[in-house]
Design a protein around this motif. Structure first.
Motif, PDB file in Angstrom:
ATOM      1  N   VAL A  87       0.842  -1.200   0.000  1.00 40.35           N
ATOM      2  CA  VAL A  87       0.000   0.000   0.000  1.00 40.35           C
ATOM      3  C   VAL A  87       0.877   1.250   0.000  1.00 40.35           C
ATOM      4  O   VAL A  87       0.610   2.208  -0.730  1.00 40.35           O
ATOM      5  CB  VAL A  87      -0.954  -0.003   1.216  1.00 40.35           C
ATOM      6  N   LYS A  88       1.961   1.227   0.771  1.00 40.63           N
ATOM      7  CA  LYS A  88       2.842   2.386   0.831  1.00 40.63           C
ATOM      8  C   LYS A  88       3.553   2.623  -0.493  1.00 40.63           C
ATOM      9  O   LYS A  88       3.928   3.758  -0.790  1.00 40.63           O
ATOM     10  CB  LYS A  88       3.856   2.213   1.955  1.00 40.63           C
ATOM     11  N   GLU A  89       3.745   1.566  -1.280  1.00 39.88           N
ATOM     12  CA  GLU A  89       4.328   1.746  -2.614  1.00 39.88           C
ATOM     13  C   GLU A  89       3.367   2.484  -3.545  1.00 39.88           C
ATOM     14  O   GLU A  89       3.782   3.236  -4.408  1.00 39.88           O
ATOM     15  CB  GLU A  89       4.680   0.388  -3.233  1.00 39.88           C
ATOM     16  N   ARG A  90       2.072   2.228  -3.360  1.00 42.62           N
ATOM     17  CA  ARG A  90       1.072   2.814  -4.264  1.00 42.62           C
ATOM     18  C   ARG A  90       0.639   4.210  -3.836  1.00 42.62           C
ATOM     19  O   ARG A  90       0.234   5.017  -4.666  1.00 42.62           O
ATOM     20  CB  ARG A  90      -0.162   1.913  -4.324  1.00 42.62           C
ATOM     21  N   ARG A  91       0.656   4.494  -2.545  1.00 36.66           N
ATOM     22  CA  ARG A  91       0.119   5.764  -2.049  1.00 36.66           C
ATOM     23  C   ARG A  91       1.163   6.509  -1.223  1.00 36.66           C
ATOM     24  O   ARG A  91       1.927   5.907  -0.484  1.00 36.66           O
ATOM     25  CB  ARG A  91      -1.100   5.519  -1.173  1.00 36.66           C
ATOM     26  N   SER A  92       1.126   7.828  -1.319  1.00 37.35           N
ATOM     27  CA  SER A  92       2.013   8.657  -0.484  1.00 37.35           C
ATOM     28  C   SER A  92       1.338   8.892   0.861  1.00 37.35           C
ATOM     29  O   SER A  92       0.157   8.580   1.057  1.00 37.35           O
ATOM     30  CB  SER A  92       2.294   9.977  -1.182  1.00 37.35           C
ATOM     31  N   ASP A  93       2.078   9.473   1.795  1.00 35.89           N
ATOM     32  CA  ASP A  93       1.496   9.783   3.110  1.00 35.89           C
ATOM     33  C   ASP A  93       0.367  10.798   2.987  1.00 35.89           C
ATOM     34  O   ASP A  93      -0.636  10.719   3.701  1.00 35.89           O
ATOM     35  CB  ASP A  93       2.577  10.318   4.055  1.00 35.89           C
ATOM     36  N   ILE A  99      -7.414  10.110   2.462  1.00 34.05           N
ATOM     37  CA  ILE A  99      -8.375   8.995   2.515  1.00 34.05           C
ATOM     38  C   ILE A  99      -8.879   8.805   3.937  1.00 34.05           C
ATOM     39  O   ILE A  99     -10.079   8.567   4.169  1.00 34.05           O
ATOM     40  CB  ILE A  99      -7.726   7.707   1.967  1.00 34.05           C
ATOM     41  N   LEU A 100      -7.986   8.933   4.929  1.00 33.10           N
ATOM     42  CA  LEU A 100      -8.385   8.790   6.327  1.00 33.10           C
ATOM     43  C   LEU A 100      -9.366   9.879   6.728  1.00 33.10           C
ATOM     44  O   LEU A 100     -10.387   9.607   7.380  1.00 33.10           O
ATOM     45  CB  LEU A 100      -7.150   8.816   7.226  1.00 33.10           C
ATOM     46  N   GLU A 101      -9.092  11.126   6.347  1.00 33.08           N
ATOM     47  CA  GLU A 101     -10.005  12.224   6.674  1.00 33.08           C
ATOM     48  C   GLU A 101     -11.371  12.024   6.034  1.00 33.08           C
ATOM     49  O   GLU A 101     -12.407  12.295   6.646  1.00 33.08           O
ATOM     50  CB  GLU A 101      -9.405  13.563   6.232  1.00 33.08           C
ATOM     51  N   GLU A 102     -11.382  11.546   4.803  1.00 32.73           N
ATOM     52  CA  GLU A 102     -12.658  11.292   4.112  1.00 32.73           C
ATOM     53  C   GLU A 102     -13.452  10.209   4.841  1.00 32.73           C
ATOM     54  O   GLU A 102     -14.661  10.345   5.060  1.00 32.73           O
ATOM     55  CB  GLU A 102     -12.370  10.856   2.673  1.00 32.73           C
TER      56      GLU A 102
END
Length: 113
Positions: A87-93, A99-102
């Motif tokens: 997941v960390k490879e596909r998405r930045s912090d 996504i977390l805020e949403e």
């Protein structure tokens, strides 16, 4: 004791057998393969058969090549990756925070109802 008509001391396939009884053996050639650990694997191939460039070493499992001076380098094994690593490879912090805020916004909205 067994019956009197048994053939003693023999069995099917017993006895001296040579090429005269089996027929001629097919022509073949010995091909050595050398792995990075220094093992030599002598393998027989039928004459005229296509001989592969590499062969697995039966002792250590590495690839063996036909050149004793430059055997194939061992393959690099990728370490085990967790789901989080992929997941960390596909998405930045920053993407993760968005996504977390949403998701938290939807959760808070559902609680207010």
């Amino acid at each position: 004791m067994a019956g009197g008509n048994a053939i003693r001391g023999t069995r099917v396939g017993a006895g001296p057998m040579g090429e005269s009884e089996r027929g001629e053996t097919a022509s073949r050639e010995l091909v050595p393969y050398y792995c990075a650990n220094g093992h030599v694997n002598d393998t027989w191939f039928a004459s005229g058969a296509e001989i592969p460039d590499t062969w697995d070493c039966p002792r250590c499992g590495l690839l063996g090549g036909r050149d004793a001076q430059a055997p194939p380098a061992p393959l690099r094994n990728e370490p085990y990756k967790t789901h989080l690593a992929y997941v960390k490879e596909r998405r930045s912090d920053a993407d993760g925070d968005a996504i977390l805020e949403e998701a938290l916004g939807r959760l808070r909205a559902s609680r207010e109802l």
